[in-house]
Scaffold this motif. Structure first.
Motif, mmCIF file in Angstrom:
data_model
loop_
_atom_site.group_PDB
_atom_site.id
_atom_site.type_symbol
_atom_site.label_atom_id
_atom_site.label_comp_id
_atom_site.label_asym_id
_atom_site.label_seq_id
_atom_site.Cartn_x
_atom_site.Cartn_y
_atom_site.Cartn_z
ATOM 1 N N GLU A 116 47.146 33.909 40.873
ATOM 2 C CA GLU A 116 46.043 35.011 41.044
ATOM 3 C C GLU A 116 45.736 35.202 42.305
ATOM 4 O O GLU A 116 45.495 36.336 42.665
ATOM 5 C CB GLU A 116 44.828 34.295 40.172
ATOM 6 C CG GLU A 116 44.970 34.004 38.679
ATOM 7 C CD GLU A 116 43.847 33.462 38.003
ATOM 8 O OE1 GLU A 116 42.899 33.230 38.649
ATOM 9 O OE2 GLU A 116 43.774 32.806 37.037
ATOM 10 N N ASP A 171 45.787 38.913 44.660
ATOM 11 C CA ASP A 171 44.710 39.289 45.303
ATOM 12 C C ASP A 171 44.787 39.652 46.867
ATOM 13 O O ASP A 171 44.151 40.218 47.652
ATOM 14 C CB ASP A 171 43.416 38.613 45.209
ATOM 15 C CG ASP A 171 43.034 38.491 43.708
ATOM 16 O OD1 ASP A 171 43.354 39.640 42.982
ATOM 17 O OD2 ASP A 171 42.311 37.559 43.339
ATOM 18 N N GLY A 172 45.834 38.645 47.421
ATOM 19 C CA GLY A 172 45.911 39.032 48.787
ATOM 20 C C GLY A 172 46.919 37.890 49.340
ATOM 21 O O GLY A 172 47.965 37.457 48.668
ATOM 22 N N ARG A 219 43.212 41.517 56.870
ATOM 23 C CA ARG A 219 42.682 41.770 55.455
ATOM 24 C C ARG A 219 41.700 42.886 55.582
ATOM 25 O O ARG A 219 40.833 43.208 56.878
ATOM 26 C CB ARG A 219 42.173 40.491 55.044
ATOM 27 C CG ARG A 219 42.933 39.544 54.669
ATOM 28 C CD ARG A 219 42.366 38.276 54.403
ATOM 29 N NE ARG A 219 43.575 37.173 54.108
ATOM 30 C CZ ARG A 219 43.396 35.810 54.290
ATOM 31 N NH1 ARG A 219 42.364 35.213 54.844
ATOM 32 N NH2 ARG A 219 44.373 35.005 54.087
#
Length: 304
Positions: free
Chosen positions: A9, A13-14, A304
């Motif tokens: 997960e 997401d990143g 980010r």
């Protein structure tokens, strides 16, 4: 029950920061690793040193600790007079050492444990892990790896790190060995140019992982940063999966002189390039220490 999200997960997401080299961190702390068991020896003799090494990387900004089980095998321990029951306990302890570091740091961010499984050649301790082609069949290699995979999986890591794999036969054996264990895995080859260390095209090697549901990431480690530059984009294109990349510093080991030569080429600038090419698990291997991992974490935060 843990509130930490599954690693898969997090990758969706990143980007997640891996740690650096376990052996160089232990060596910098004064431990002699000139032994066939390498860092795995300290699981039996000084597990607190292993926990301290993990803690140093978490404090530097790593999100994932790779356990000291790379060279930990039933066969290798048996040569030191350690029976199967005790060896299984040491394999499980490798995961607990990383968990202990997580508890001690008390971080507010999610942290994960990757249980390391090195290649058959690591057990031989003769350099063949960087060549592959051991003269064993896929089935024989699966028979070697499966018992260790079962013990590591039972210790409940977040992921199994199938790392520094030199050829496709061993990759196929490992992919068979992790089926049905209930723990995801990443598959990471040791590469040279556009080929595995055994000489097979990386495109074919990565394709094996594309078909494996257990594999949540695929890529390379224990190679030069230059090799990683090429491999990341190729792994992403061939597999469609998140890419894992953790190369060496770029220095070269001189076996005759028993010393590292050359200059490091691992840099934060490369990290941003790897991320842009599809890397989602990024860290370092040999000669990449906490300071370098701190620079990786900083570079990824800025991106980010």
């Amino acid at each position: 029950m843990s509130s930490t999200p599954a690693l898969a997960e997090a990758l969706a997401d990143g980007t997640v920061v891996l740690d650096g080299g376990m052996s160089n961190q232990l060596a910098s702390a004064g431990y002699d690793l000139g032994d066939e068991l390498w860092s795995a020896r300290l699981l039996a003799e000084d597990p607190e040193a292993v926990t301290a090494a993990h803690l140093a990387y978490f404090e530097a900004g790593a999100d994932v600790a790779i356990t000291a089980s790379y060279q930990a095998t039933f066969e290798g321990f048996a040569r030191r007079g350690i029976g199967r029951e005790e060896a299984a306990g040491l394999l499980a302890l490798s995961v607990e050492c990383a968990r202990s570091a997580i508890r001690r740091i008390g971080a507010s961010r999610p942290l994960w444990v990757a249980a390391s499984a090195g290649p058959y050649g690591a057990m031989l301790a003769d350099g063949s892990e960087y060549r592959g082609r051991y003269g064993l069949t896929v089935r024989e290699l699966e028979h070697f790896h499966r018992p260790r995979m079962e013990v590591l999986a039972a210790a409940a890591p977040d992921v199994l790190a199938l790392e520094t794999i030199p050829d496709t036969d061993e990759a196929e054996a490992l992919l068979r060995a992790v089926r049905g264990l209930g723990v995801p895995a990443w598959l990471s080859y040791s590469a040279s140019g556009d080929r595995t260390r055994a000489g097979q095209p990386l495109e074919e090697a990565f394709a094996l992982a594309a078909r494996a549901d257990e594999v949540i990431a695929v890529g390379v480690n224990c190679c030069t940063p230059d090799d990683a530059d090429h491999a990341v984009a190729l792994a992403a294109r061939v597999t469609g999966k998140p890419v894992v990349v953790y190369p060496n510093s770029g220095e070269t080991w001189d076996a005759g002189a028993r010393a590292w030569t050359g200059r490091p080429t691992f840099s934060a600038g490369r990290v941003r390039g790897w991320r842009a090419s599809g890397a989602r698990l990024i860290g370092g291997c040999c000669r990449v220490g906490p300071d370098a991992i701190a620079s990786v974490a900083s570079a990824l935060r800025a991106a980010r």
